[in-house]
Design a protein around this motif. Structure first.
Motif, PDB file in Angstrom:
ATOM      1  N   ALA A  90     126.181  32.753  32.637  1.00 40.44           N
ATOM      2  CA  ALA A  90     127.388  33.237  33.302  1.00 40.44           C
ATOM      3  C   ALA A  90     128.638  32.590  32.702  1.00 40.44           C
ATOM      4  O   ALA A  90     129.666  33.254  32.521  1.00 40.44           O
ATOM      5  CB  ALA A  90     127.307  32.944  34.799  1.00 40.44           C
ATOM      6  N   HIS A  95     122.573  35.386  25.584  1.00 37.09           N
ATOM      7  CA  HIS A  95     123.941  35.905  25.626  1.00 37.09           C
ATOM      8  C   HIS A  95     124.220  36.825  24.437  1.00 37.09           C
ATOM      9  O   HIS A  95     125.014  37.773  24.547  1.00 37.09           O
ATOM     10  CB  HIS A  95     124.931  34.736  25.637  1.00 37.09           C
ATOM     11  CG  HIS A  95     126.365  35.157  25.610  1.00 37.09           C
ATOM     12  ND1 HIS A  95     126.961  35.825  26.658  1.00 37.09           N
ATOM     13  CD2 HIS A  95     127.331  35.019  24.650  1.00 37.09           C
ATOM     14  CE1 HIS A  95     128.230  36.067  26.369  1.00 37.09           C
ATOM     15  NE2 HIS A  95     128.468  35.599  25.146  1.00 37.09           N
ATOM     16  N   LEU A 107     120.648  30.684  33.812  1.00 39.00           N
ATOM     17  CA  LEU A 107     121.536  31.600  34.532  1.00 39.00           C
ATOM     18  C   LEU A 107     122.970  31.093  34.566  1.00 39.00           C
ATOM     19  O   LEU A 107     123.922  31.851  34.323  1.00 39.00           O
ATOM     20  CB  LEU A 107     121.025  31.812  35.950  1.00 39.00           C
ATOM     21  CG  LEU A 107     119.766  32.648  36.125  1.00 39.00           C
ATOM     22  CD1 LEU A 107     119.412  32.750  37.605  1.00 39.00           C
ATOM     23  CD2 LEU A 107     119.951  34.031  35.528  1.00 39.00           C
ATOM     24  N   GLY A 167     129.432  34.137  29.384  1.00 41.01           N
ATOM     25  CA  GLY A 167     130.018  35.456  29.563  1.00 41.01           C
ATOM     26  C   GLY A 167     131.488  35.407  29.940  1.00 41.01           C
ATOM     27  O   GLY A 167     132.215  36.392  29.751  1.00 41.01           O
ATOM     28  N   GLN A 210     115.851  36.893  31.238  1.00 39.48           N
ATOM     29  CA  GLN A 210     116.503  36.064  32.253  1.00 39.48           C
ATOM     30  C   GLN A 210     115.643  35.979  33.504  1.00 39.48           C
ATOM     31  O   GLN A 210     115.512  34.905  34.104  1.00 39.48           O
ATOM     32  CB  GLN A 210     117.880  36.638  32.592  1.00 39.48           C
ATOM     33  CG  GLN A 210     118.940  36.367  31.556  1.00 39.48           C
ATOM     34  CD  GLN A 210     120.288  36.949  31.940  1.00 39.48           C
ATOM     35  OE1 GLN A 210     120.367  37.913  32.707  1.00 39.48           O
ATOM     36  NE2 GLN A 210     121.352  36.379  31.423  1.00 39.48           N
TER      37      GLN A 210
END
Length: 313
Positions: free
Chosen positions: A192, A108, A188, A195, A118
């Motif tokens: 997310a 990140h 993953l 983020g 990733q």
């Protein structure tokens, strides 16, 4: 009149939207009913009858369930296999919430090669578990496997051993291989979730004097509770249903000496390899108990995580 007409138009639009939604959902419901719901109900009904081969006998009530806990080999195999399923869950959760979360945090913060790494971490998760299991069984071969060859080459020959032939190490190999394959999923998902955390919150805490660990513990980690809940539920379901990797590494018997046995392997042996005349009834009872346990614990984990999430707001 215009207000009444407007209300009628709104109701008609809502009704049409619902009908249109049902049209799109209907194929998924049909597939769910045919491939999920019907087999579950069929297995449940089979478990309450005695069987002679594929010929259904009379209604036996819970006798098939009682036999699982009172008759050999089920009375010894079920606790052993259940313990191994729990070890798979614990091992996968440990790796995913430490290594997986750590990798997601590092990625990140990266600006270059983020997508590349990733993808690399996710690739094992996209490969068939059966293929992964067979590849690792070749790599860990005591005769020609590269793992033992590398250990001998770097002067650690004392550590070289038949990893899948020793009951003390075989189950841990299954745990590590399973966790290794699944690590891409939390990378993953946590990526997310990270983020979605506003950067302003972290910057404000930094201006107030909070260090990196304090910001992670007090801000980032609590806001990852929904993602942690999703990872926990799906990891639990996957660990309790584990079949391909244990089968590839230890065979249908959970070799060596049942050290890699899990509940799905026990179900498979009972249904297709036991030679029992009542194989259908007993294996259906195993499948029903496994489903009920997975469903109950998954609902409990979901409830606990939602409760923890509500406390944050």
């Amino acid at each position: 009149m215009s207000a009444i007409t407007s209300r009628r138009t709104t109701r008609t639009g809502i009704a049409l939207s619902r009908r249109a939604g049902m049209v799109f959902v209907l194929p998924a419901l049909v597939l769910f009913a045919v491939f999920i719901l019907y087999p579950l109900l069929t297995a449940l009904s089979y478990s309450f009858f005695g069987w002679t081969g594929i010929v259904r006998g009379g209604f036996t009530g819970i006798e098939n369930y009682v036999a699982l806990f009172t008759e050999l080999p089920f009375s010894t195999d079920i606790p052993n296999a259940f313990l191994h399923n729990l070890l798979l869950f614990a091992g996968a959760m440990f790796f995913q919430n430490t290594v997986g979360l750590g990798l997601a945090t590092l990625l990140h913060r990266m600006s270059r090669f983020k997508r590349f790494f990733q993808t690399m971490y996710t690739l094992p998760y996209l490969v068939s578990p059966l293929v992964v299991g067979y590849l690792w069984s070749l790599m860990l071969s005591p005769l020609f496997g590269p793992v033992n060859s590398v250990l001998r080459a770097i002067g650690l020959g004392d550590l070289a051993k038949p990893w899948l032939g020793d009951p003390a190490t075989a189950i841990w190999v299954v745990v590590i291989v399973t966790a290794w394959q699944w690590i891409g999923f939390p990378v993953l998902l946590y990526g997310a979730a990270l983020g979605g955390i506003p950067e302003e919150i972290d910057e404000a805490a930094s201006l107030d004097g909070a260090g990196p660990w304090q910001r992670f513990r007090s801000i980032t980690l609590p806001m990852l509770v929904p993602a942690i809940g999703t990872v926990s539920v799906l990891t639990f379901i996957g660990a309790m249903e584990a079949f391909p990797i244990p089968y590839a590494l230890g065979g249908s018997q959970g070799s060596p000496a049942g050290a890699t046995d899990v509940l799905s392997l026990l179900f498979y042996r009972t249904a297709f390899e036991s030679g029992s005349s009542n194989a259908i009834g007993t294996s259906s009872a195993i499948a029903t108990l496994l489903f009920l346990f997975i469903f109950g614990v998954s609902m409990l984990i979901t409830w606990l995580m939602r409760r923890a999430e509500r406390r944050l707001y």
